[in-house]
Design an enzyme around this catalytic site. Structure first.
Site, PDB file in Angstrom:
ATOM      1  N   HIS A   1      -5.924   2.757   1.513  1.00  0.00           N
ATOM      2  CA  HIS A   1      -5.068   3.878   1.943  1.00  0.00           C
ATOM      3  C   HIS A   1      -5.591   4.564   3.219  1.00  0.00           C
ATOM      4  O   HIS A   1      -4.845   4.763   4.167  1.00  0.00           O
ATOM      5  CB  HIS A   1      -4.939   4.920   0.827  1.00  0.00           C
ATOM      6  CG  HIS A   1      -4.412   4.369  -0.466  1.00  0.00           C
ATOM      7  ND1 HIS A   1      -3.469   3.372  -0.520  1.00  0.00           N
ATOM      8  CD2 HIS A   1      -4.691   4.667  -1.765  1.00  0.00           C
ATOM      9  CE1 HIS A   1      -3.181   3.098  -1.791  1.00  0.00           C
ATOM     10  NE2 HIS A   1      -3.926   3.853  -2.560  1.00  0.00           N
TER      11      HIS A   1
ATOM     12  N   ASP B   1       0.910  -1.149   0.000  1.00  0.00           N
ATOM     13  CA  ASP B   1       0.000   0.000   0.000  1.00  0.00           C
ATOM     14  C   ASP B   1       0.939   1.187   0.000  1.00  0.00           C
ATOM     15  O   ASP B   1       1.588   1.477   1.018  1.00  0.00           O
ATOM     16  CB  ASP B   1      -0.880   0.008   1.252  1.00  0.00           C
ATOM     17  CG  ASP B   1      -1.863   1.166   1.231  1.00  0.00           C
ATOM     18  OD1 ASP B   1      -1.444   2.292   0.901  1.00  0.00           O
ATOM     19  OD2 ASP B   1      -3.044   0.961   1.533  1.00  0.00           O
ATOM     20  N   HIS B   2       1.044   1.876  -1.131  1.00  0.00           N
ATOM     21  CA  HIS B   2       2.129   2.846  -1.244  1.00  0.00           C
ATOM     22  C   HIS B   2       1.994   4.003  -0.260  1.00  0.00           C
ATOM     23  O   HIS B   2       2.961   4.695   0.019  1.00  0.00           O
ATOM     24  CB  HIS B   2       2.298   3.334  -2.692  1.00  0.00           C
ATOM     25  CG  HIS B   2       1.252   4.287  -3.165  1.00  0.00           C
ATOM     26  ND1 HIS B   2       0.008   3.889  -3.569  1.00  0.00           N
ATOM     27  CD2 HIS B   2       1.265   5.645  -3.296  1.00  0.00           C
ATOM     28  CE1 HIS B   2      -0.690   4.949  -3.931  1.00  0.00           C
ATOM     29  NE2 HIS B   2       0.045   6.027  -3.782  1.00  0.00           N
TER      30      HIS B   2
HETATM   31  P1  NDP Z   1      -1.352  -1.773 -16.786  1.00  0.00           P
HETATM   32  O1  NDP Z   1      -2.765  -1.798 -17.228  1.00  0.00           O
HETATM   33  O2  NDP Z   1      -0.420  -0.799 -17.408  1.00  0.00           O
HETATM   34  O3  NDP Z   1      -0.826  -3.267 -16.963  1.00  0.00           O
HETATM   35  C1  NDP Z   1       0.517  -3.682 -16.723  1.00  0.00           C
HETATM   36  C2  NDP Z   1       0.873  -4.727 -17.745  1.00  0.00           C
HETATM   37  O4  NDP Z   1       0.093  -5.893 -17.507  1.00  0.00           O
HETATM   38  C3  NDP Z   1       0.546  -4.311 -19.165  1.00  0.00           C
HETATM   39  O5  NDP Z   1       1.618  -3.607 -19.736  1.00  0.00           O
HETATM   40  C4  NDP Z   1       0.307  -5.627 -19.846  1.00  0.00           C
HETATM   41  O6  NDP Z   1       1.543  -6.199 -20.249  1.00  0.00           O
HETATM   42  C5  NDP Z   1      -0.247  -6.506 -18.741  1.00  0.00           C
HETATM   43  N1  NDP Z   1      -1.696  -6.580 -18.869  1.00  0.00           N
HETATM   44  C6  NDP Z   1      -2.564  -5.580 -18.977  1.00  0.00           C
HETATM   45  N2  NDP Z   1      -3.816  -6.028 -19.041  1.00  0.00           N
HETATM   46  C7  NDP Z   1      -3.743  -7.357 -18.990  1.00  0.00           C
HETATM   47  C8  NDP Z   1      -4.702  -8.396 -19.002  1.00  0.00           C
HETATM   48  N3  NDP Z   1      -6.001  -8.141 -19.086  1.00  0.00           N
HETATM   49  N4  NDP Z   1      -4.271  -9.657 -18.893  1.00  0.00           N
HETATM   50  C9  NDP Z   1      -2.973  -9.923 -18.795  1.00  0.00           C
HETATM   51  N5  NDP Z   1      -2.017  -8.971 -18.789  1.00  0.00           N
HETATM   52  C10 NDP Z   1      -2.392  -7.708 -18.874  1.00  0.00           C
HETATM   53  O7  NDP Z   1      -1.331  -1.652 -15.214  1.00  0.00           O
HETATM   54  P2  NDP Z   1      -0.543  -0.634 -14.306  1.00  0.00           P
HETATM   55  O8  NDP Z   1       0.892  -0.709 -14.641  1.00  0.00           O
HETATM   56  O9  NDP Z   1      -1.242   0.657 -14.313  1.00  0.00           O
HETATM   57  O10 NDP Z   1      -0.810  -1.251 -12.864  1.00  0.00           O
HETATM   58  C11 NDP Z   1      -0.222  -2.464 -12.459  1.00  0.00           C
HETATM   59  C12 NDP Z   1      -0.740  -2.834 -11.087  1.00  0.00           C
HETATM   60  O11 NDP Z   1      -0.419  -1.804 -10.172  1.00  0.00           O
HETATM   61  C13 NDP Z   1      -2.255  -2.985 -11.020  1.00  0.00           C
HETATM   62  O12 NDP Z   1      -2.547  -4.007 -10.107  1.00  0.00           O
HETATM   63  C14 NDP Z   1      -2.717  -1.653 -10.491  1.00  0.00           C
HETATM   64  O13 NDP Z   1      -3.921  -1.765  -9.798  1.00  0.00           O
HETATM   65  C15 NDP Z   1      -1.573  -1.301  -9.555  1.00  0.00           C
HETATM   66  N6  NDP Z   1      -1.433   0.126  -9.333  1.00  0.00           N
HETATM   67  C16 NDP Z   1      -1.216   0.964 -10.392  1.00  0.00           C
HETATM   68  C17 NDP Z   1      -1.066   2.310 -10.185  1.00  0.00           C
HETATM   69  C18 NDP Z   1      -0.780   3.229 -11.314  1.00  0.00           C
HETATM   70  O14 NDP Z   1      -0.638   4.414 -11.039  1.00  0.00           O
HETATM   71  N7  NDP Z   1      -0.692   2.745 -12.543  1.00  0.00           N
HETATM   72  C19 NDP Z   1      -1.145   2.904  -8.811  1.00  0.00           C
HETATM   73  C20 NDP Z   1      -1.323   1.933  -7.768  1.00  0.00           C
HETATM   74  C21 NDP Z   1      -1.468   0.603  -8.042  1.00  0.00           C
HETATM   75  P3  NDP Z   1       1.612  -7.306 -21.416  1.00  0.00           P
HETATM   76  O15 NDP Z   1       0.355  -7.217 -22.208  1.00  0.00           O
HETATM   77  O16 NDP Z   1       2.829  -6.898 -22.177  1.00  0.00           O
HETATM   78  O17 NDP Z   1       1.755  -8.563 -20.672  1.00  0.00           O
HETATM   79  C1  BG6 Z   2      -3.896   4.691  -6.177  1.00  0.00           C
HETATM   80  C2  BG6 Z   2      -5.276   4.780  -6.752  1.00  0.00           C
HETATM   81  O1  BG6 Z   2      -3.809   3.619  -5.293  1.00  0.00           O
HETATM   82  O2  BG6 Z   2      -3.605   5.886  -5.482  1.00  0.00           O
HETATM   83  C3  BG6 Z   2      -5.434   5.996  -7.629  1.00  0.00           C
HETATM   84  O3  BG6 Z   2      -5.546   3.612  -7.517  1.00  0.00           O
HETATM   85  C4  BG6 Z   2      -5.015   7.234  -6.896  1.00  0.00           C
HETATM   86  O4  BG6 Z   2      -6.778   6.116  -8.073  1.00  0.00           O
HETATM   87  C5  BG6 Z   2      -3.646   7.044  -6.281  1.00  0.00           C
HETATM   88  O5  BG6 Z   2      -5.003   8.316  -7.810  1.00  0.00           O
HETATM   89  C6  BG6 Z   2      -3.295   8.230  -5.387  1.00  0.00           C
HETATM   90  O6  BG6 Z   2      -1.986   8.099  -4.934  1.00  0.00           O
HETATM   91  P1  BG6 Z   2      -1.160   9.380  -4.493  1.00  0.00           P
HETATM   92  O7  BG6 Z   2       0.128   8.823  -4.009  1.00  0.00           O
HETATM   93  O8  BG6 Z   2      -1.028  10.234  -5.707  1.00  0.00           O
HETATM   94  O9  BG6 Z   2      -1.971  10.046  -3.433  1.00  0.00           O
END
Ligand code: NDP
Ligand code: BG6
Length: 513
Positions: A263, A200-201
């Site tokens: 959070h 949990d960041h």
């Molecule tokens: P993405 O949607 O960018 O997905 C990451 C990678 O996973 C993609 O590049 C893809 O790689 C693969 N992927 C995407 N969709 C699917 C699918 N349906 N099935 C299989 N593989 C898939 O996610 P994020 O990087 O935004 O987030 C990653 C994790 O971190 C999530 O659990 C998210 O909830 C969490 N998170 C993200 C935050 C953010 O700011 N982005 C903040 C906090 C948490 P490929 O197709 O090349 O395998």
């Molecule tokens: C993530 C949520 O966990 O936290 C986002 O999925 C949200 O919706 C983000 O925007 C907020 O993080 P921060 O560090 O910018 O307050």
């Protein structure tokens, strides 16, 4: 490249709190989080001399990306998102150890290739390395990854030793109690609990860690930290951003799952827990779980403990923005909340009768996260004479988590002059003013902690379940009633009327941070 003696990492030495030689494997390496947060975090650990001398990074995802291309993507991510621009001094040291494996998350052969690659690194170094697996994919593939880490033998590598494999699991950690339990079961069928780091960041944010220091290293706060002195506690996590391009994810989530359940509940647990017997991870997590378990079940429905709403069109920074229902990828009849407010009661000796109010929303007036401890109003009788205010302001101690991190205390003082008139004033401490502003990002701290085997700032399985137990009935209720009771608030405002009413029921008001 000239190595600088100020960077032990660059000299091939390991300063820092003893991280052993490590390979970090990021699943979902072609994704948003990896480019925006994870690779910049690793870069900054390197720049601060906090990576072990023998460090490698392997990206893993389905998209075929040659190593060179992945390095370019990583460099671009650092250039765009890191708190520091990449320098050749650090990057040239890191880059040769950055590689990529392409494969399916359910493809056993791909995990075997990954295992061979890690063994190859060990052979080259002539020693054993620990592997940290960072699961940064959408949650629908978490289980496949975990199962394959088990069957390929990667999960149990060096089990029981300090350099045993570790796994960081991204959020969302399940979508309700049942799915969180199922995910915990899958994880624990592959990894022993001490190997598991549920992230949990918010726990990696500097000010959140400082909350423990403030509470337990100052003798002025703790004696007043209870129901005898505190009237209510308000935890606000307000964002300016809307749902952006994440409509697909957000529609399934909403503010309660996305922000409140994790959070804000972590902030609550650190605020409300009893002093732990030590700073040991288990001692702290035990106290957090005790508080979560002492929370009274929430009442749903009209006049209950919860309020929800969606943002409507409004102005952000003077510019018009769309309402939630008009955003890309959102069902125009959506029943997903972008704002959630909760009133919690903690049934224990310290907090009996003190409401904890939590709120989080997108498209709010200002990006701000804070924990406000509102003290009981002092009796005004002494200053009830002519010209004095009867209604003395209550003291508030506010921890500002972000931005402009700091701590402030509101107290009453005499307005200079011949009359005795009082006015609340604010005394502030700001981190940036005292310590400078280039502090480490949450992901830096958390990745480093995992590498050194410190789980204090991660969530234990029973914590996730205790929190879901509180919110699952709310989410189920909302799903069952569709849009009934859904309020709205203009983008750029401080939230909906039903949230104000939640506090007004007990004659309280939200503090404007
Ligand atoms: P993405 O949607 O960018 O997905 C990451 C990678 O996973 C993609 O590049 C893809 O790689 C693969 N992927 C995407 N969709 C699917 C699918 N349906 N099935 C299989 N593989 C898939 O996610 P994020 O990087 O935004 O987030 C990653 C994790 O971190 C999530 O659990 C998210 O909830 C969490 N998170 C993200 C935050 C953010 O700011 N982005 C903040 C906090 C948490 P490929 O197709 O090349 O395998
Ligand atoms: C993530 C949520 O966990 O936290 C986002 O999925 C949200 O919706 C983000 O925007 C907020 O993080 P921060 O560090 O910018 O307050």
């Amino acid at each position: 490249m000239a190595d600088s003696p100020s960077h032990p990492f660059l000299q091939g030495l390991s300063k820092h709190r003893g991280a052993p030689p490590t390979v970090v494997v990021i699943f979902g390496a072609s994704g948003d989080l990896c480019a925006r947060k994870l690779i910049p975090a690793i870069y900054n650990l390197g720049a601060d001399g906090l990576l072990p001398a023998e460090f490698s990074l392997i990206g893993f995802a389905r998209k075929p990306i040659p190593d060179d291309e992945f390095r370019k993507l990583a460099h671009a991510g650092i250039t765009e998102f890191s708190r520091r621009a990449p320098t050749p001094e650090v990057w040239d040291r890191l880059a040769p150890n950055v590689t990529y494996v392409s494969g399916g998350y359910d493809e056993k052969a791909a995990f075997d290739r990954l295992a061979e690659k890690i063994t190859g690194i060990e052979k080259k170094l002539g020693r054993e390395v620990q592997t940290v697996f960072y699961v940064s994919t959408p949650p629908n593939v978490f289980s496949s990854i975990l199962v394959n880490l088990g069957s390929s033998g990667l999960a149990s590598k060096y089990l029981g030793q300090p350099h045993q494999s570790k796994v960081i699991v991204e959020k969302p950690f399940g979508k309700d109690l049942e799915t969180a339990k199922a995910l915990n079961k899958t994880i624990n069928s592959v990894f022993a609990e001490p190997q598991v780091y549920r992230i949990d960041h918010y726990l990696g944010k500097e000010t959140v860690q400082d909350l423990l220091v403030q509470r337990f290293s100052n003798s002025i706060f703790e004696p007043l930290w209870n129901r005898d002195f505190i009237d209510n506690v308000q935890i606000t996590v307000a964002e300016e951003v809307g749902v952006g391009t994440r409509g697909g994810y957000y529609e399934q989530s909403g503010a309660t799952r996305d922000m409140i359940q994790n959070h804000t509940m972590q902030l609550l647990a650190l605020t409300a827990m009893e002093p732990p017997s030590s700073l040991d991870a288990e001692a702290i997590r035990d106290e957090k779980v005790k508080v979560l378990k002492a929370i009274q079940p929430l009442t749903v429905g009209p006049h209950g403990d919860v309020a929800r709403a969606q943002y409507s069109a409004g102005l952000m920074g003077g510019k018009p923005v769309k309402g939630y229902l008009e955003e890309e990828g959102i069902n125009p009849q959506s029943g997903t909340e972008t704002y959630s407010a909760i009133r919690l009661a903690i049934n224990n000796w310290r907090w009996q009768g003190v409401p904890f109010y939590l709120r989080s929303g997108k498209r709010m007036a200002r990006r701000v996260s804070e924990i406000a401890i509102n003290y009981k109003r002092p009796p005004g009788t002494l200053f009830a004479g002519e010209g004095a205010k009867f209604d003395l302001a209550a003291n508030t101690l506010a921890f500002q988590i972000q931005p402009d991190e700091g701590l402030s205390l509101v107290f009453n003082t005499k307005i200079p002059g011949l009359e005795t008139r009082t006015q609340p004033v604010k005394m502030s401490f700001r981190y940036a003013a005292t310590f400078g502003s280039n502090t480490a990002e949450a992901y830096e701290r958390l990745i480093l902690d995992c590498m050194i085997g410190d789980g204090t700032l991660f969530i234990r399985g029973d914590e996730t379940e205790a929190s879901w137990k509180i919110y699952t009935p709310v989410i189920d209720y909302w799903r069952s009633v569709g849009r009934a009771g859904m309020d709205s608030y203009a983008a750029g405002s401080w939230g909906p009327p039903n949230s104000d009413a939640l506090l007004a029921q007990r004659k309280r008001r939200w503090r404007e941070p």
